[in-house]
Write an enzyme that holds these catalytic residues in place. Sequence first.
Site, PDB file in Angstrom:
ATOM      1  N   ASP A  31       0.878  -1.174   0.000  1.00  0.00           N
ATOM      2  CA  ASP A  31       0.000   0.000   0.000  1.00  0.00           C
ATOM      3  C   ASP A  31       0.917   1.227   0.000  1.00  0.00           C
ATOM      4  O   ASP A  31       1.995   1.182  -0.576  1.00  0.00           O
ATOM      5  CB  ASP A  31      -0.948  -0.034   1.197  1.00  0.00           C
ATOM      6  N   HIS A  34       1.236   1.956  -3.369  1.00  0.00           N
ATOM      7  CA  HIS A  34       0.193   2.784  -3.963  1.00  0.00           C
ATOM      8  C   HIS A  34       0.654   4.226  -4.102  1.00  0.00           C
ATOM      9  O   HIS A  34       0.177   4.956  -4.964  1.00  0.00           O
ATOM     10  CB  HIS A  34      -1.078   2.725  -3.121  1.00  0.00           C
TER      11      HIS A  34
END
Length: 251
Positions: free
Chosen positions: A94, A128
């Site tokens: 992430d 991300h």
Amino acid sequence: LLADAEAGVPPEQRLYADGAWLRPPFIQFYRCQNVLIEGVTINRSPFWLINPVLSTSVTVRGVTCSSFGPNNDGCDPECCKDVLIEDCVFDTGDDCIAIKSGRNADGRRVGVAAENIIVSNCEMKAGHGGVVMGSELSGGIRNVFVENCRMSSPDLERGIRIKTNAMRGGGVENLNVRKLEVGTVRDLFEINFYYGEGENGPFSPVVRDISFQDVHCENAERVMDMRGFGHAPIRAVRLVNVTVDKATTPS
């Protein structure tokens, strides 16, 4: 949990046991002062890897974060003041670094900003986002400095990212990025008010005084994606000496 928070259930009454399936952060210092996390490697975390909360004078130095499960943010200082993150390596499932200040009603109830945060000489690989603000930023984020960092991976979705919406509100003021070297990334810069709930809420975010200086990127699909609201525009974004060798689209 989210429903209880929005309903104003006091935190001490939010008790969840077997069957709730809540994944804890790997390291979480809560309401602490003078915190040092140095020279460790973290992998296979159940949730965020490093998550200091409501803490002051926090240093994260020489740490390697390598974990690819869901919501495996590397380092998430939340409602913290005077934070230094330096000489670290992030390779995550992430966000590499995600600066936060509380979500929705809880963030407004606590009302503590994340402020005075320096990210220096770090390397971001998969994730991300390299350095991200939000999406939980209801208490506000201000005075963030990112310098001398390196980012590159076919699996790095964004370099610098601000994400919020009209349920989060809050915002970011005085973000300064300089001397950033980026290899391969999908989006170099992103500011997005339409994350999650988008305009479906009464709280208008404020994002202003953003500076990108001395940034070099070798290969991006998109250089810049900035989406504010018509009634709450993004203000005072400054780009100085930003060079992109190759991009599929400017914006």
